[in-house]
Design an enzyme around this catalytic site. Sequence first.
Site, PDB file in Angstrom:
ATOM      1  N   LYS A 152       0.858  -1.174   0.000  1.00  0.00           N
ATOM      2  CA  LYS A 152       0.000   0.000   0.000  1.00  0.00           C
ATOM      3  C   LYS A 152       0.898   1.229   0.000  1.00  0.00           C
ATOM      4  O   LYS A 152       1.698   1.436   0.907  1.00  0.00           O
ATOM      5  CB  LYS A 152      -0.868  -0.024   1.248  1.00  0.00           C
ATOM      6  CG  LYS A 152      -1.774   1.173   1.384  1.00  0.00           C
ATOM      7  CD  LYS A 152      -2.736   0.956   2.523  1.00  0.00           C
ATOM      8  CE  LYS A 152      -3.586   2.182   2.756  1.00  0.00           C
ATOM      9  NZ  LYS A 152      -4.491   1.990   3.895  1.00  0.00           N
ATOM     10  N   LYS A 206      -2.163  -1.482  -3.908  1.00  0.00           N
ATOM     11  CA  LYS A 206      -3.061  -0.338  -3.831  1.00  0.00           C
ATOM     12  C   LYS A 206      -2.250   0.952  -3.862  1.00  0.00           C
ATOM     13  O   LYS A 206      -1.268   1.041  -3.133  1.00  0.00           O
ATOM     14  CB  LYS A 206      -3.821  -0.454  -2.516  1.00  0.00           C
ATOM     15  CG  LYS A 206      -4.727   0.679  -2.202  1.00  0.00           C
ATOM     16  CD  LYS A 206      -5.367   0.435  -0.888  1.00  0.00           C
ATOM     17  CE  LYS A 206      -5.956   1.756  -0.475  1.00  0.00           C
ATOM     18  NZ  LYS A 206      -6.262   1.818   0.901  1.00  0.00           N
TER      19      LYS A 206
HETATM   20  C1  PBG Z   1      -7.332   2.695   5.489  1.00  0.00           C
HETATM   21  C2  PBG Z   1      -7.721   2.720   4.071  1.00  0.00           C
HETATM   22  C3  PBG Z   1      -7.610   3.778   3.169  1.00  0.00           C
HETATM   23  C4  PBG Z   1      -8.126   3.312   1.956  1.00  0.00           C
HETATM   24  C5  PBG Z   1      -8.564   2.010   2.151  1.00  0.00           C
HETATM   25  N1  PBG Z   1      -8.274   1.656   3.458  1.00  0.00           N
HETATM   26  C6  PBG Z   1      -7.163   5.172   3.361  1.00  0.00           C
HETATM   27  C7  PBG Z   1      -5.795   5.519   3.697  1.00  0.00           C
HETATM   28  O1  PBG Z   1      -4.889   4.706   3.786  1.00  0.00           O
HETATM   29  O2  PBG Z   1      -5.628   6.715   3.941  1.00  0.00           O
HETATM   30  C8  PBG Z   1      -8.211   4.103   0.691  1.00  0.00           C
HETATM   31  C9  PBG Z   1      -9.161   3.588  -0.336  1.00  0.00           C
HETATM   32  C10 PBG Z   1      -9.476   4.552  -1.416  1.00  0.00           C
HETATM   33  O3  PBG Z   1      -8.823   5.598  -1.588  1.00  0.00           O
HETATM   34  O4  PBG Z   1     -10.410   4.244  -2.154  1.00  0.00           O
HETATM   35  N2  PBG Z   1      -8.399   2.325   6.323  1.00  0.00           N
END
Ligand code: PBG
Length: 341
Positions: free
Chosen positions: A210, A263
């Site tokens: 991520k 992601k």
């Molecule tokens: C954290 C989480 C995030 C997203 C999914 N899980 C936000 C972040 O890390 O700030 C982002 C998903 C998206 O942008 O569609 N709970």
Amino acid sequence: MERIEIASTPPIESAIASLRARPRRLRLQAALRRMVRETQLTANDLIYPLFVRPGRESRPVPSMPGVRQLSIEDLLREAEAALRLGIPAVLLFGIPEHKDPFGSESYAEEGIIQRALRALKRTFPELVVITDLCFCEYTDHGHCGLLDERGQLDNDATLRLLAQQALSHARAGADVLAPSGMLDGMVAVIRAALDEAGYTHIPILSYAVKYASAFYGPFRQAAESAPAFGDRRTHQMDPANAEEALREVALDLEQGADMVMVKPAGPYLDVIRRIKDRFPVPLAAYQVSGEYAMLKAAALQGWLEERTAVSEALLAIKRAGADMIITYYAREALEKGWLAG
Ligand code: PBG
């Protein structure tokens, strides 16, 4: 068709005369193009992310036209529509009633996610319900866990609390747990907690790779989870790194992850491919809020044709190597037949 006289030369003529390979042969007919298509998208590839909030009223998310924070009642309606379209799974995010420094609603028996899980599983037992495990939506400071006295994320204290969150989701009926906090050791701790409590059958889909991405911007409005200060760069990955992604996946698999995720998706297709080539495990890719918002905004302006742009973006993610795509477009794309090619 009118013809014109075109000058030519012997080298040009000889190049034309010696042409053997003509790849266009296989593109001249729609049916033939379908026959040689290497990648197909179906409902089975898609996971539908949904936001749930307390209360009777759903609320639109301004930065993500078409996406709402759903009441439990509307969540059930969305889930029913997803099932009808053949979508196998939803990914749930909760917006709690109250936030505090510990994110305590994330592991409360009567928390929003726990109530939503029980309602969903009671009504649609066949739907796979995946829950995002994190603290950022639940803490008043918006960070992904407990902070130490310097205001830094306390990795190991957060792990202990994450185990509690995992167990409370399991008790409420989650089918798959998806830890998204990028904490060191999160998969090992969740696996241990689940196994100890008899939930050996619940798989973990780890957000292994991520990135610290600007493309989460609209989500933070949807989930009300923007950090009150600082950013997430001490735990999420540097967008410049791909080798590191391979190390993250290897670590999460060692710790017991059943599936892994990259992601965002679109800007990281190379990373998806490298992981797919190296690790024979189911791979998910998350087309995040910013990717959705860009496509939506351009489509609403009339600058992009939404149907073809969305199917191209999703196809690219699958072609790169994703086995599953998490996308806010899941319902709309299937309902409107955009993936049929
Ligand atoms: C954290 C989480 C995030 C997203 C999914 N899980 C936000 C972040 O890390 O700030 C982002 C998903 C998206 O942008 O569609 N709970």
